[in-house]
Design an enzyme around this catalytic site. Structure first.
Site, PDB file in Angstrom:
ATOM      1  CB  VAL A 284      -0.917  -0.012   1.241  1.00 13.49           C
ATOM      2  CG1 VAL A 284      -1.633   1.306   1.378  1.00 13.49           C
ATOM      3  CG2 VAL A 284      -1.916  -1.148   1.136  1.00 13.49           C
ATOM      4  CB  ALA A 285       3.924   2.024   1.896  1.00  7.86           C
ATOM      5  CG  ASP A 331       3.507  34.471 -40.312  1.00  6.80           C
ATOM      6  OD1 ASP A 331       3.712  34.711 -39.113  1.00  6.80           O
ATOM      7  OD2 ASP A 331       2.375  34.365 -40.776  1.00  6.80           O
ATOM      8  CG  ASP A 627      -0.968  33.587 -42.046  1.00  6.77           C
ATOM      9  OD1 ASP A 627      -0.465  32.903 -42.943  1.00  6.77           O
ATOM     10  OD2 ASP A 627      -0.712  34.789 -41.872  1.00  6.77           O
ATOM     11  CG  ASP A 631       1.647  28.894 -43.699  1.00  9.63           C
ATOM     12  OD1 ASP A 631       2.602  28.754 -44.473  1.00  9.63           O
ATOM     13  OD2 ASP A 631       1.215  29.999 -43.339  1.00  9.63           O
ATOM     14  CG  ASN A 693       4.065   6.822  -2.290  1.00  7.58           C
ATOM     15  OD1 ASN A 693       3.580   7.712  -1.602  1.00  7.58           O
ATOM     16  ND2 ASN A 693       3.407   6.248  -3.260  1.00  7.58           N
ATOM     17  CD  GLU A 696       3.582   6.550   2.771  1.00  6.21           C
ATOM     18  OE1 GLU A 696       3.186   5.680   1.978  1.00  6.21           O
ATOM     19  OE2 GLU A 696       3.080   7.688   2.832  1.00  6.21           O
ATOM     20  CG  ASN A 721      -0.039   6.576   0.541  1.00  7.77           C
ATOM     21  OD1 ASN A 721       0.870   7.199   1.107  1.00  7.77           O
ATOM     22  ND2 ASN A 721       0.112   5.369   0.040  1.00  7.77           N
ATOM     23  CG  ASP A 725       1.222  11.025   0.000  1.00  8.12           C
ATOM     24  OD1 ASP A 725       1.725  11.556   1.004  1.00  8.12           O
ATOM     25  OD2 ASP A 725       1.560   9.926  -0.447  1.00  8.12           O
TER      26      ASP A 725
END
Ligand code: ATP
Length: 886
Positions: A284-285, A331, A627, A631, A693, A696, A721, A725
């Site tokens: 989990v960490a 341009d 434009d 182009d 993390n 941990e 977490n 976090d």
């Protein structure tokens, strides 16, 4: 109200117009158009359907972290027989998915808002007047006007087609342009053969047309195709993919780690329950749950913020690319200059008139005795596509300036046009650099009128009009010098030529043996604000290159005025299109010239494309302003295609990644600094989340190895977490960006999100936190000899604080700890306060406190927690200042 008609291409124009109850001359009335919107609906096709809300919710469960949590819940239930813990884990699953759902919904909402901003306009005839309306308000029966550069807004039957060529690739996949006409066809004509129709989403490459709308919205061919594929696969940006890959990699690593712990624990004969608990805690960490979503939110928020400042980012990945852009190709007209043309100089054989814009019309009266002068003005009006009858005259700025000029001289453009009807036209394009028309004369016969780039026109002339006589053109060199002198003042020069014919000539003979008339120089002032932006780019390590179809001297002068070239710069910095030979192997001299050049003049769209490819091949990330319809390939090829919102053609806007709504070159600076800031932020929260993390994982692992009481339990880690976090990570994404952001070079193109330096920083920050957590655990165990529960609480609170403080490590190392982007970001402080409130709240809500095994600490113990947590950031800062981290 009329019904939709079938096979409109098989009816005469009159029949179609009658069936649709419209009028070729006046179009629909506004009232009628309003009613038809009710009946047929808006002219919208189902653009990318947004992900359905329920699907967003379901997707939250399709996540490795949820699988791991579910397994943890089962294990706790069966091994521990602990119902409250199981319920707590299920609650966590619920919280995780809800947070994920809310965050993803917010990202989707931001994107939807953005989508609505980018509407398209079109020209329509209503109540007898030419108007510009949002294309979503078009209805069947509307008469539309369209010209080169437009993207057709609905399916329509052509009424007039003037040299009309359309690119229908969007519809048929066919890349060759289709020439259109107005002839009625048979009923079974296939779509690609329907030459008298234009279709939504296709672009006008050349010519102009008037057409009656027959189908709108979902009834258009494009609408039908889109409907078929409306459930478009969800698209992930490259960054999201990279982040997902990173998460997966971490998960894999953790699982291996967890399995290892289980095995070693088993062989060491440890309590199986404890082993499993530790393994689950580890798993989990290690997972940075929020990473991809936080990144999406940061990108979407950046896009939304930019849209409020006139920059529309069409593709999310463009935000990432912006930060790495190191060459910008631009341009000239309208980007570096105002695009506000005025006739400044008029030259014909024997006469040079300067600063005309300051003179009144009486000054010109005597000129009317010169035939060259009269024909130049006639050419200016006839060889010109400005729409004279619109509410407001519209067209190319150079052609508008010519009409204004003719008016100023008391000529009547409408009358001239009426008396000399056009019977043929060679439209202007950037490769041929000229335009020509064949007009009937008032008296008998025809005349070819042409205007264009001086070098092109002079090549077509063998005579010159002098003293009202057509003489052999002997003094071409003199004219070259004259035009060079005009261009060196920064004037945009157009040359004029003509030829009389008794009978109508063939198209292929239109441009031979012409008579030279003279030239006009246009003043187009450089934009004042460009200078400052160019200076900023220079500091930011971004090279700006001008690529123009215009004369070399004009280009150089404008480049000097905006500060792109220093005054009197050597010719090393400017290259003429003629020098660019891409066909054969390029020699080193040319390679060097190209890489040194800041100005490319008289380049064709193909050459622009090849230059971009060359830059890219050398590892550059290229932004390109464009434009015109020509182009488009270059806009697509560039890493970032940039089109102007007002001046750019619709087709260019479609092809671009970024649209500058206010047409200002300077706005791009904002987009780049924002792009850089967003990328910085993403890196910051990746480092932040991973270092938290890591702390941990290592704390749990180390404590297990050292046989210390477990500093963290799975539920506690989950709580961390989700609280400590996520909020600071989100807040990091809301920052403004460091002040020096435009004073450092762009990010390298191939650099990954996590550089070696970032990895090592992550590890150092993670270990600093670990030191505090394991330190306090050992201190409480050996010295204070506290109970296992208290030791665990000490470690838990230290980790909470140390992780929150860790956010301040994310500032750059070269800025003061007390004055930087992070400390000045109010969101960071809100996030810290919220996190602390939730942590305190958890203690007071008994069931939560029970699940998290929070027992409470004494004031002294809290004092220790503070000292250890502060110690972790002090240690991190020491290493940072000594150059150990970023
Ligand atoms: P810029 O970079 O300044 O926008 P450009 O690359 O768009 O320039 P073009 O529009 O391709 O340049 O123009 C190239 C040349 O063609 C100009 O120098 C001019 O001499 C000529 N030209 C431009 N517009 C017209 C027109 N409407 N009719 C005829 N000739 C034109």
């Amino acid at each position: 109200m009329p019904n939709i008609i079938q096979t409109p291409f098989a009816f005469s124009i009159k029949t179609v117009v009658d069936k649709l109850g419209s009028s070729i001359k006046k179009g629909l009335t506004e009232k009628e158009a309003q009613q038809r919107i009710q009946k047929y609906g808006k002219n919208d096709t189902t653009v990318k359907a947004s992900k359905k809300r329920w699907k967003v919710l379901i997707d939250q469960f399709n996540d490795p972290i949820i699988f791991i949590l579910a397994i943890a819940a089962l294990l706790t239930y069966f091994f521990n027989d602990d119902l409250p813990d199981t319920i707590a884990i299920i609650t966590v699953i619920f919280i995780t998915t809800t947070i994920g759902f809310i965050m993803e919904s917010q990202a989707i909402r931001s994107l939807e808002t953005l989508r609505k901003i980018g509407f398209v306009k079109c020209t329509v005839l209503r109540d007898g007047k030419i108007k510009a309306i949002k294309s979503s308000f078009l209805v069947p029966g509307d008469i539309i006007l369209t010209e080169a550069g437009d993207v057709v807004s609905a399916d329509a039957r052509l009424i007039t087609a003037d040299n009309l060529s359309i690119k229908e690739a969007a519809l048929t996949g066919e890349s060759i342009d289709v020439k259109k006409n107005i002839n009625t066809l048979t009923k079974n004509t296939a779509l690609p053969e329907q030459k008298n129709m234009v279709f939504r989403g296709t672009s006008v490459v050349q010519g102009s047309a008037k057409a009656i709308v027959v189908y709108t919205g979902r009834n258009t061919q494009l609408g039908k195709i889109q409907e078929l594929s409306s459930e478009i696969e969800e698209q992930h940006t490259p960054l999201e993919k990279k982040l997902n890959a990173l998460s997966k990699w971490l998960i894999g690593l953790t699982l291996i780690f967890a399995i290892l712990i289980v095995f070693t624990g088993y062989f060491r004969g440890l309590d199986m329950l404890l082993i499993i608990e530790t393994a689950v805690a580890l798993a989990v960490a290690a997972i940075p749950e929020g990473l991809p979503v936080v990144a999406t939110i940061a990108l979407a928020r950046g896009m939304l913020k930019l849209s409020k400042r006139q920059v529309i980012i069409k593709k999310m990945e463009a935000v990432e690319t912006l930060g790495a852009t190191n060459i910008i190709c631009t341009d000239k007209t309208g980007t570096l200059t105002e695009d506000n043309m005025q006739v400044h100089t008029l030259v014909f054989e024997g006469e040079t008139l300067n600063a005309i814009q300051n003179k009144d019309s009486a000054y010109f009266d005597y000129l009317r005795e010169h035939q060259a002068f009269n024909i130049i003005i006639k050419t200016s009006v006839l060889c010109n596509n400005v729409i004279l009858d619109a509410e407001e005259m519209r067209g190319d700025s150079i052609e508008l300036a010519l009409v204004q000029f003719a008016k100023k001289l008391n000529f009547d453009p409408k009358k001239i046009k009426k008396n000399n009807p056009e019977s043929m036209e060679i439209p202007f394009n950037t490769t041929s650099k000229l335009m020509a028309t064949l007009n009937q004369r008032e008296e008998k016969g025809f005349t070819v009128y042409t205007k264009g780039a001086f070098e092109t026109i002079i090549d077509l002339c063998d005579t010159i009009l002098k003293d009202n006589k057509s003489l052999e053109f002997k003094n071409k060199q003199e004219w070259f010098n004259r035009v060079n002198a005009m261009a060196s003042q920064g004037l945009r020069v157009l040359a004029f030529a003509y030829k009389d014919h008794i009978t109508k000539p063939k198209k292929e003979n239109l441009l031979s043996n012409l008579t030279f008339l003279g030239a006009i120089g246009f003043l187009d002032p450089a934009r004042e604000d460009v200078k400052a932006t160019l200076k900023t780019y220079k500091k930011a390590g971004i090279k700006v290159v001008m690529m123009t179809g215009d004369h070399l001297e004009t280009a150089k002068k404008v480049a000097e005025e905006v500060g792109l070239l220093s005054k009197g710069a050597s010719s090393n910095n400017s290259v003429h299109g003629q020098e660019l030979k891409f066909e054969k192997e390029m020699d080193d001299i040319l390679r060097k010239r190209i890489s040194d050049a800041l100005v490319f003049a008289r380049v064709t769209p193909e050459q622009k494309l090849k230059l971009i490819a060359l830059y890219q091949a050398n590892g550059n990330v290229v932004g390109m302003f464009g434009d015109g319809i020509n182009d488009i390939p270059a806009l697509r090829k560039a890493d970032i295609g940039i089109a102007m919102g007002i001046r750019g053609t619709q087709a260019a806007r479609e092809a671009a990644d970024i649209i500058l709504k206010n047409d200002k070159f300077t706005t791009m600076e904002l987009a780049i600094s924002q792009g850089r800031a967003i990328y910085d932020h993403i890196r910051q929260f990746v480092v932040y989340l991973l270092s938290c993390n890591l702390a941990e994982v290592v704390s749990v692992g180390l404590a297990a190895l050292l046989n210390l009481p477990a500093p963290l339990l799975p539920l506690q880690i989950l709580f961390l977490n989700l609280v400590t976090d996520i909020f600071p990570a989100l807040a990091l994404g809301m920052g403004k960006g460091e002040e020096d952001i435009m004073k450092r070079p762009p990010r390298k193109a191939n650099e990954s999100i996590m550089t070696a330096k970032l990895w090592s920083s992550t590890i150092i920050y993670g270990l600093c936190i670990t030191t505090a957590v394991v330190g306090i655990t050992a201190y409480s165990y050996f010295t204070l000899q506290l109970s296992a529960a208290s030791i665990n609480n000490m470690a838990f609170y230290t980790l909470v604080l140390a992780q929150l403080l860790n956010v301040f490590n994310m500032a750059e190392s070269n800025v003061s700890f007390f004055n930087n982007e992070i400390i000045k970001n109010p969101w960071i402080w809100y996030a810290i306060v919220i996190s602390l409130l939730i942590t305190t709240g958890a203690y007071y809500v008994t069931p939560v406190a029970k699940a998290l095994l929070l027992t409470g600490l004494t004031a002294e113990q809290f004092g220790l927690v503070f000292i250890f947590a502060l110690g972790s950031i002090a240690l991190a800062q020491l290493i940072k200042r000594a150059g150990g981290t970023f």
